[in-house]
Design a protein around this motif. Structure first.
Motif, PDB file in Angstrom:
ATOM      1  N   ALA A  70       0.677  -1.208   0.068  1.00 51.20           N
ATOM      2  CA  ALA A  70       0.080  -0.072   0.128  1.00 51.20           C
ATOM      3  C   ALA A  70       0.818   1.241   0.096  1.00 51.20           C
ATOM      4  O   ALA A  70       0.527   2.293  -0.703  1.00 51.20           O
ATOM      5  N   ALA A  71       1.860   1.248   0.880  1.00 53.18           N
ATOM      6  CA  ALA A  71       2.776   2.535   0.771  1.00 53.18           C
ATOM      7  C   ALA A  71       3.408   2.537  -0.288  1.00 53.18           C
ATOM      8  O   ALA A  71       3.796   3.616  -0.984  1.00 53.18           O
ATOM      9  N   VAL A  72       4.229   1.368  -1.094  1.00 50.38           N
ATOM     10  CA  VAL A  72       4.554   1.477  -2.510  1.00 50.38           C
ATOM     11  C   VAL A  72       3.611   2.172  -3.411  1.00 50.38           C
ATOM     12  O   VAL A  72       4.142   3.084  -4.249  1.00 50.38           O
ATOM     13  N   ASP A  73       2.494   1.887  -3.359  1.00 50.14           N
ATOM     14  CA  ASP A  73       1.587   2.347  -4.384  1.00 50.14           C
ATOM     15  C   ASP A  73       1.283   3.825  -4.053  1.00 50.14           C
ATOM     16  O   ASP A  73       1.262   4.494  -5.236  1.00 50.14           O
TER      17      ASP A  73
ATOM     18  N   ASP B  41       3.283   8.876  -5.992  1.00 52.35           N
ATOM     19  CA  ASP B  41       2.862  10.441  -5.609  1.00 52.35           C
ATOM     20  C   ASP B  41       4.288  10.914  -4.958  1.00 52.35           C
ATOM     21  O   ASP B  41       4.602  10.081  -3.879  1.00 52.35           O
ATOM     22  N   LEU B  42       4.775  11.920  -5.359  1.00 53.98           N
ATOM     23  CA  LEU B  42       5.784  12.275  -4.409  1.00 53.98           C
ATOM     24  C   LEU B  42       5.794  12.592  -3.106  1.00 53.98           C
ATOM     25  O   LEU B  42       6.478  12.342  -2.371  1.00 53.98           O
TER      26      LEU B  42
ATOM     27  N   GLU C 137       6.084   8.589   3.562  1.00 49.76           N
ATOM     28  CA  GLU C 137       5.534   7.802   4.334  1.00 49.76           C
ATOM     29  C   GLU C 137       6.131   6.255   4.154  1.00 49.76           C
ATOM     30  O   GLU C 137       6.126   5.445   5.227  1.00 49.76           O
ATOM     31  N   LEU C 138       6.575   5.975   2.867  1.00 54.06           N
ATOM     32  CA  LEU C 138       7.303   4.647   2.455  1.00 54.06           C
ATOM     33  C   LEU C 138       8.346   4.427   3.453  1.00 54.06           C
ATOM     34  O   LEU C 138       8.610   3.514   3.988  1.00 54.06           O
ATOM     35  N   ARG C 139       9.299   5.614   3.442  1.00 50.60           N
ATOM     36  CA  ARG C 139      10.528   5.627   4.305  1.00 50.60           C
ATOM     37  C   ARG C 139      10.062   5.321   5.783  1.00 50.60           C
ATOM     38  O   ARG C 139      10.864   4.751   6.371  1.00 50.60           O
ATOM     39  N   GLU C 140       9.038   5.961   6.301  1.00 52.54           N
ATOM     40  CA  GLU C 140       8.713   5.983   7.650  1.00 52.54           C
ATOM     41  C   GLU C 140       8.208   4.492   7.988  1.00 52.54           C
ATOM     42  O   GLU C 140       8.525   3.947   8.968  1.00 52.54           O
ATOM     43  N   LEU C 141       7.430   4.085   7.002  1.00 48.44           N
ATOM     44  CA  LEU C 141       6.959   2.497   7.092  1.00 48.44           C
ATOM     45  C   LEU C 141       8.137   1.366   7.475  1.00 48.44           C
ATOM     46  O   LEU C 141       8.207   0.651   8.103  1.00 48.44           O
TER      47      LEU C 141
END
Length: 95
Positions: free
Chosen positions: A36-39, A43-44, A49-53
């Motif tokens: 979900a975070a990759v999806d 969007d920039l 969010e992906l890094r935080e996850l």
């Protein structure tokens, strides 16, 4: 003279490393959140969010690896002992 391979420690925030370090019981949850975070990261604004996850799950994977994790987790839930906040844990794992 031949070049010697450099041994590098695995990146704790690599999704494959995280996945492999997690117990089987939580891998599906990680993968669901990761995909979900990759999806959203297309969007920039979703990249952070992906890094935080990955940072969060990296810390969780390290915690799950501790032999007494489940007992410590229950102690925290029961208010037994002294523990550091998650903010402190994350600040120790900053890159």
């Amino acid at each position: 003279m031949s070049a010697q391979p450099i041994h590098e420690e695995p990146d704790d925030r690599d999704p494959q490393v995280i996945h492999d370090r997690l117990p089987e019981s939580v891998r599906a949850k990680f993968l669901t959140e990761y995909h979900a975070a990759v999806d959203r990261s297309h969007d920039l604004s979703g990249y952070r969010e992906l890094r935080e996850l990955l940072k969060t799950w990296s810390v969780l994977a390290a915690a799950y690896a501790k032999p007494d994790f489940h007992q410590r987790y229950q102690d925290v839930r029961d208010g037994v002992g002294e523990y550091v906040s998650m903010d402190e844990v994350f600040s120790r794992h900053e890159a």
